[in-house]
Each structure stands twice: as C-alpha cells, then as structure tokens.
Design a protein around this motif. Structure first.
Motif, mmCIF file in Angstrom:
data_model
loop_
_atom_site.group_PDB
_atom_site.id
_atom_site.type_symbol
_atom_site.label_atom_id
_atom_site.label_comp_id
_atom_site.label_asym_id
_atom_site.label_seq_id
_atom_site.Cartn_x
_atom_site.Cartn_y
_atom_site.Cartn_z
ATOM 1 N N GLU A 37 1.027 -1.040 0.393
ATOM 2 C CA GLU A 37 0.638 -0.467 -0.546
ATOM 3 C C GLU A 37 0.918 1.280 0.293
ATOM 4 O O GLU A 37 0.523 2.501 -0.843
ATOM 5 N N MET A 38 2.132 1.253 0.773
ATOM 6 C CA MET A 38 3.443 2.290 0.941
ATOM 7 C C MET A 38 3.593 2.949 -0.564
ATOM 8 O O MET A 38 3.397 3.688 -1.205
ATOM 9 N N ALA A 39 4.127 1.745 -1.390
ATOM 10 C CA ALA A 39 4.485 1.945 -2.239
ATOM 11 C C ALA A 39 3.365 1.607 -3.253
ATOM 12 O O ALA A 39 4.139 2.533 -4.385
ATOM 13 N N ALA A 41 1.266 4.419 -2.862
ATOM 14 C CA ALA A 41 0.978 5.580 -2.226
ATOM 15 C C ALA A 41 2.297 6.551 -3.216
ATOM 16 O O ALA A 41 2.425 8.170 -3.742
ATOM 17 N N HIS A 42 3.430 6.008 -2.798
ATOM 18 C CA HIS A 42 5.203 6.526 -3.127
ATOM 19 C C HIS A 42 4.932 6.545 -4.870
ATOM 20 O O HIS A 42 5.099 7.504 -5.410
ATOM 21 N N ASN A 43 4.058 5.859 -5.552
ATOM 22 C CA ASN A 43 4.444 5.211 -6.881
ATOM 23 C C ASN A 43 3.352 7.157 -7.885
ATOM 24 O O ASN A 43 3.349 6.983 -8.216
ATOM 25 N N HIS A 88 0.481 16.389 2.481
ATOM 26 C CA HIS A 88 -0.487 15.799 3.480
ATOM 27 C C HIS A 88 -0.241 14.149 3.431
ATOM 28 O O HIS A 88 -0.395 13.357 5.157
ATOM 29 N N HIS A 89 0.793 13.985 2.764
ATOM 30 C CA HIS A 89 1.286 11.719 2.454
ATOM 31 C C HIS A 89 2.137 11.801 3.937
ATOM 32 O O HIS A 89 1.706 11.277 5.091
ATOM 33 N N HIS A 90 2.982 13.051 4.427
ATOM 34 C CA HIS A 90 4.229 12.754 4.905
ATOM 35 C C HIS A 90 3.308 13.423 6.184
ATOM 36 O O HIS A 90 3.827 13.044 7.827
ATOM 37 N N VAL A 92 0.831 12.946 7.820
ATOM 38 C CA VAL A 92 -0.085 11.605 8.208
ATOM 39 C C VAL A 92 1.093 11.152 8.912
ATOM 40 O O VAL A 92 0.190 10.413 10.162
ATOM 41 N N GLU A 93 1.789 10.592 8.112
ATOM 42 C CA GLU A 93 3.085 9.565 9.012
ATOM 43 C C GLU A 93 3.746 10.144 9.987
ATOM 44 O O GLU A 93 4.273 9.619 11.161
ATOM 45 N N GLU A 94 3.872 11.453 10.100
ATOM 46 C CA GLU A 94 5.310 12.418 11.197
ATOM 47 C C GLU A 94 3.814 12.511 12.037
ATOM 48 O O GLU A 94 4.359 12.161 13.339
ATOM 49 N N ALA A 165 13.567 4.239 -0.245
ATOM 50 C CA ALA A 165 13.858 3.595 1.644
ATOM 51 C C ALA A 165 12.633 3.050 2.531
ATOM 52 O O ALA A 165 12.824 2.314 2.882
ATOM 53 N N GLU A 166 12.073 4.351 2.564
ATOM 54 C CA GLU A 166 11.015 3.626 3.926
ATOM 55 C C GLU A 166 10.234 2.076 3.088
ATOM 56 O O GLU A 166 9.505 1.683 3.571
ATOM 57 N N ILE A 167 9.678 2.311 1.544
ATOM 58 C CA ILE A 167 9.567 0.384 1.249
ATOM 59 C C ILE A 167 10.305 -0.909 2.270
ATOM 60 O O ILE A 167 9.567 -1.352 2.508
HETATM 61 FE FE LIG Z 1 5.394 7.370 2.542
#
Ligand SMILES: [Fe+2]
Length: 263
Positions: A37-39, A41-43, A88-90, A92-94, A165-167
């Motif tokens: 799911e993260m890949a 979103a990153h794509n 927005h993506h980052h 939510v992560e942080e 890297a996050e993947i």
């Molecule tokens: Fe991410």
C-alpha cells in the motif's frame, strides 16, 4: 510495467517506479500488505513528479510568442496540488503513523531514519509551494536561476530516495506482530481520511486519482476510495479546471498520453 498509452515518454520516468511487494513476496503477513500500500501511494507521488518534469519544459513562458497565460496558471495549480498531496502524505506519517508504529513495536527509534529523510526535502517543498502561490503567470520560468526546475531539482533526489527507502523499512517489519501491524496501518488510513478536508477535493484528490495507474504490474485497486469519487471529481470538483490536463492518467487510473509532450 505500465500499459503505456503510446510510445511517447510517460510518467514512469525519469524517476523509476517502485515494484509492487505483493507481486513478489508470497507471504500473508501484514508487512507485505503495508509495504504494498505504501509503494502504491509513493508511486502516485513519483508519477506526479515525473509528469511535471516531463511536461513543464513544453509549457511556454512569457518570453515565447506562443505563450498562453492559462497554460502557465494551470501548471502552477497542478504543481501546487501535487505539493499539497506530498505534504499531506508525510504529515499523516509524522503526526500519527510513525508515533503509533514506535509505540506498537516497542522500538522508539523505528522510522527515525524516515523522519530524518523528511527533513531533507521539507524546505524544498515549502519553496515550491511558495513559488506556485506567489508567481504571476508572466513571471513564471522553468529553466534558469529562480525557475521552477531549480527548486524541484533541489529536493527531488532526496524525496525519491526516501520514497524508495521507506518501502524497505516496511519490508523489514516481518518480525512484528501480524495483526497488530495491520491494525496500526488501518488506524493511520482512518486518520488520513479524517484529516482530509473539503478543499482537498479540488486539489489533492484529483491529483491522487490522476496519478494512479491501475494497469501497473498486472493491475491494482489503488487508491482505496469510494467508487463514486472519480465521478464526483470528474463532473464537479475538477470540472472546468485545466490543471488536470497534466495528470498522466484519467480519473479511473487509466494511463493517458501526456498532454504537453510534443506529438
Ligand atoms: Fe510514505
């Protein structure tokens, strides 16, 4: 692989897309689901960046006799929307996902590296947002000192290195509890939806939908949004906004030729 709409350059370059973990790993543990799911979103982020890099050089600035102010306005709106999507993506992560992962795993340094990587491109994104919101169409330049390319070049390598890297960080979570990890992911997804606002239907969501690719590596169902949303975006929230000509896919994640690439 993407089912490309033509042989012309598309949004799968210059920055390469992330291979889908679930297509390679036969493991039912939720770390594969989270990494996938993260890949996805990153794509979406990478395709948007590539679409900008591929098309912006062909949007004529006011030095060119064929300059069209509306094209530049639309490009600035598009880049602004893409930047807001990345932020927005980052955010939510942080604000939620990383702290929740630390708590759940009992490892207070988990995701510290990812958080550090966020800092490396944060200022560049802020500069890009400021450029989009303060630049008059006649002042817009892609090339040269103070141009938009210079700002994007200042952070794009840091951003994409981080997105790759996050993947790997998620792929290293196979020792965490399967069910607990999935719950953490689902909570973060809920937060991402709750922290969305009505304004995002006019900028962030059209960018997310138009940078998805449901043909990628044999197909995927991303983003996980209600089926009605593409219709609402197309016929209401994105209607009459020329910025979406820059999207590499249609509202249903089907790749389309990049509109500004010379035929
Ligand atoms: Fe991410």
């Amino acid at each position: 692989m993407t089912t490309k709409p033509s042989s012309a350059p598309w949004a799968d370059t210059p920055f390469k897309l992330i291979p889908t973990p679930s297509k390679r790993l036969a493991d039912s543990h939720s770390y594969v689901y989270c990494a996938t799911e993260m890949a996805n979103a990153h794509n979406v982020i990478i395709r948007g960046l590539n679409a900008i890099i591929q098309q912006a050089p062909y949007v004529r600035d006011s030095n060119d006799p064929r300059y069209k102010a509306q094209d530049v306005k639309d490009l600035l709106f598009y880049v602004d929307a893409w930047t807001k999507m990345v932020n927005h993506h980052h955010a939510v992560e942080e604000s939620f996902m990383f702290p929740d992962l630390k708590k759940f795993s009992g490892n207070p340094s988990l995701m510290d590296e990812a958080q550090h990587q966020h800092e490396l491109f944060h200022d560049g994104l802020e500069r890009l947002l400021a450029y989009c919101s303060t630049t008059k169409p006649e002042e817009y330049r892609w090339e040269g000192s103070g141009g938009m390319k210079e700002i994007i070049d200042s952070f794009s390598k840091h951003l994409t290195d981080h997105l790759y890297a996050e993947i790997d960080e998620f792929l290293n979570m196979k020792d965490l509890d399967d069910v607990g990890l999935r719950k953490t992911w689902d909570r973060a997804e809920d937060v991402a939806k709750q922290t969305g606002n009505i304004g995002m239907l006019y900028d962030v969501f059209p960018c997310v939908l138009g940078c998805a690719d449901n043909t990628f590596e044999g197909g995927n169902a991303f983003p996980p949004l209600p089926w009605i949303l593409p219709y609402l975006i197309k016929y209401w929230f994105a209607a009459r906004n020329g910025a979406w000509r820059f999207n590499p896919s249609d509202w249903w994640g089907r790749p389309q030729p990049l509109a500004f690439i010379p035929k």
